[in-house]
Write a protein that holds these residues in place. Structure first.
Motif, PDB file in Angstrom:
ATOM      1  N   UNK A   1     -74.563 -29.175 -22.165  1.00 41.20           N
ATOM      2  CA  UNK A   1     -75.709 -29.801 -22.837  1.00 41.20           C
ATOM      3  C   UNK A   1     -75.391 -30.161 -24.287  1.00 41.20           C
ATOM      4  N   UNK A   2     -74.178 -29.891 -24.731  1.00 43.40           N
ATOM      5  CA  UNK A   2     -73.832 -30.131 -26.131  1.00 43.40           C
ATOM      6  C   UNK A   2     -73.812 -31.629 -26.448  1.00 43.40           C
ATOM      7  N   UNK A   3     -74.037 -31.949 -27.737  1.00 43.34           N
ATOM      8  CA  UNK A   3     -73.839 -33.317 -28.218  1.00 43.34           C
ATOM      9  C   UNK A   3     -72.459 -33.410 -28.869  1.00 43.34           C
ATOM     10  N   UNK A   4     -71.891 -34.606 -28.841  1.00 42.79           N
ATOM     11  CA  UNK A   4     -70.537 -34.796 -29.360  1.00 42.79           C
ATOM     12  C   UNK A   4     -70.518 -35.920 -30.387  1.00 42.79           C
ATOM     13  N   UNK A   5     -69.870 -35.654 -31.517  1.00 41.22           N
ATOM     14  CA  UNK A   5     -69.545 -36.715 -32.473  1.00 41.22           C
ATOM     15  C   UNK A   5     -68.022 -36.834 -32.467  1.00 41.22           C
ATOM     16  N   UNK A   6     -67.531 -37.953 -32.006  1.00 38.99           N
ATOM     17  CA  UNK A   6     -66.093 -38.170 -31.882  1.00 38.99           C
ATOM     18  C   UNK A   6     -65.591 -38.899 -33.135  1.00 38.99           C
ATOM     19  N   UNK A   7     -64.737 -38.222 -33.905  1.00 41.22           N
ATOM     20  CA  UNK A   7     -64.180 -38.807 -35.136  1.00 41.22           C
ATOM     21  C   UNK A   7     -62.722 -39.160 -34.872  1.00 41.22           C
ATOM     22  N   UNK A   8     -62.421 -40.458 -34.857  1.00 46.48           N
ATOM     23  CA  UNK A   8     -61.057 -40.860 -34.497  1.00 46.48           C
ATOM     24  C   UNK A   8     -60.702 -42.143 -35.244  1.00 46.48           C
ATOM     25  N   UNK A   9     -59.465 -42.207 -35.723  1.00 51.48           N
ATOM     26  CA  UNK A   9     -58.994 -43.386 -36.459  1.00 51.48           C
ATOM     27  C   UNK A   9     -58.474 -44.467 -35.522  1.00 51.48           C
ATOM     28  N   UNK A  10     -58.404 -44.169 -34.224  1.00 48.59           N
ATOM     29  CA  UNK A  10     -57.867 -45.130 -33.238  1.00 48.59           C
ATOM     30  C   UNK A  10     -56.492 -45.646 -33.669  1.00 48.59           C
ATOM     31  N   UNK A  11     -55.562 -44.727 -33.822  1.00 48.17           N
ATOM     32  CA  UNK A  11     -54.166 -45.109 -34.041  1.00 48.17           C
ATOM     33  C   UNK A  11     -53.619 -45.663 -32.729  1.00 48.17           C
TER      34      UNK A  11
END
Ligand SMILES: NC(=O)c1ccc[n+]([C@@H]2O[C@H](COP(=O)([O-])OP(=O)(O)OC[C@H]3O[C@@H](n4cnc5c(N)ncnc54)[C@H](O)[C@@H]3O)[C@@H](O)[C@H]2O)c1
Length: 352
Positions: A25-35
């Motif tokens: 049930x967790x929420x996710x914030x995905x932090x990625x520079x997309x290398x």
């Protein structure tokens, strides 16, 4: 819980993101520079969820990282963003120092400032899971195992920067009281691994009828873990790990590189016989010059995480490798998309 995952568009990070959105049930914030190694397609299956958010941010960018913490107010961080390929660290270590060392420092500082703004209960419950590698311990002889107390002795630019990041994480716990838990995991394999690491490189070269490169004698030993087992370990550590502790994660699956290549070729012979060359895929194996400074053997004693957090891997080496071969056979389009204009399976890191 709102969980900030860094590197969530990469191999292990995306497996964690998909798991958290689908199975919890967790929420996710995905932090990625997309290398080159991160691609939105890895999280496409869950990107439409209202419990998923994406931030296209470089973890070494302090202002942007601070903004992300202010806007999303996470309850926990799982830090996976890294430059992760040993061969690339030989050709160009600068990005490794920047992302793995400066990026980890930047996140630790932002997490500390964020936690200082939380009230008592929320501050106590906050967690920073720092995801690292068994390569920080250096190389083993024939029979010993890495434990959580094995001295650090990193040998490659990659492992040296990961070791540095582990030391920073440790110091932010001891000095500033940040509730950091560190994991050191063995070699992962499975779906969505960027086709520069051994398993997908073997599969893709084989299917293209190209030589399958094996470094040196192929006798170097790694301890292989299916990526979803690693993800379950990370969730266990997030939920139950003790701040200040480190946990080694491994599959009890020691294999020489040559064993891995032969296993993959055997699965391909069965699953894709129509594309096999005369003599089978194994006939494409070609021994090439060894990696400079190639560590001989890694093997994990995963007893602590088993005892303390009740984690053991589900997948066997045989079943996990077969699943992986089937996945790459079914996802040729994904491989083409992530390789296009980025990488053509050429040898990296050969120069000393
Ligand atoms: N792959 C393994 O076998 C293995 C084993 C043990 C530990 N680890 C660790 O697990 C983590 C993930 O490994 P992986 O194999 O999934 O790596 P990966 O290379 O597949 O993915 C790394 C991700 O980080 C992102 N990234 C890189 N630099 C960034 C930056 N400056 N800011 C924000 N995002 C950035 C990339 O875009 C990519 O999505 C790493 O920390 C690695 O050291 C990997």
């Amino acid at each position: 819980m709102r969980i900030l995952v860094t590197g969530g568009a990469g191999f292990i990070g995306s497996a964690l993101v998909r798991h958290l959105v689908r199975e919890t049930d967790h929420s996710v914030v995905n932090v990625d520079a997309l290398t080159y190694a991160g691609h939105p397609s890895t999280v496409a299956p869950v990107a439409g969820s209202d419990r998923y958010a994406f931030e296209h941010v470089d973890v070494a960018d302090a202002a942007e990282v601070a903004r992300v913490f202010r806007e999303h107010a996470p309850d926990a961080v799982v830090h996976l963003a890294a430059e992760s390929h040993v061969d690339r660290s030989i050709d160009g270590p600068a990005d490794f120092v920047r992302t793995n060392v400066v990026g980890t420092y930047t996140l630790l500082e932002a997490a500390r400032a964020h936690r200082d703004r939380l009230s008592g209960g929320a501050a106590d419950a906050f967690r920073f899971v720092h995801v690292s590698t068994d390569e920080v311990y250096g190389t083993l002889g024939e029979s010993d195992l890495f434990t959580e107390t094995t001295p650090y002795a990193p040998n490659s630019p990659y492992s040296a920067t990961k070791a540095a990041s582990d030391h920073l994480a440790r110091a932010w716990h001891h000095t500033f009281g940040l509730p950091v838990v560190t994991t050191n995991c063995s070699n992962n394999y499975g779906p969505y691994q960027y086709p520069e690491k051994l398993v997908p490189v073997v599969i893709l070269n084989a299917l293209r009828g190209r030589p399958i490169p094996v470094y040196g004698s192929g006798q170097n030993v790694r301890d292989w873990l299916f990526v979803d087992d690693h993800v379950r370990a990370l969730v266990r550590v997030l939920e139950r790990g003790a701040p200040g502790e480190t946990y080694n994660v491994g599959g009890h699956n020691e294999r020489t590189n040559l064993d891995v290549v032969e296993t993959l070729c055997g699965h391909l012979d069965r699953l894709a016989p129509e594309r096999a060359p005369d003599g089978g895929y194994g006939s494409l194996v070609e021994h090439v010059r060894d990696r400079p400074g190639h560590d001989f053997r890694y093997a994990i004693d995963a007893g602590k995480i088993g005892r303390d957090l009740d984690w053991t891997p589900d997948e066997t080496f045989e079943s996990g490798m077969e699943r992986t071969v089937r996945w790459y056979l079914d996802h040729a389009d994904w491989c083409e998309t992530v390789l296009r204009d980025r990488y053509d399976l050429e040898r990296l890191g050969a120069a000393a």
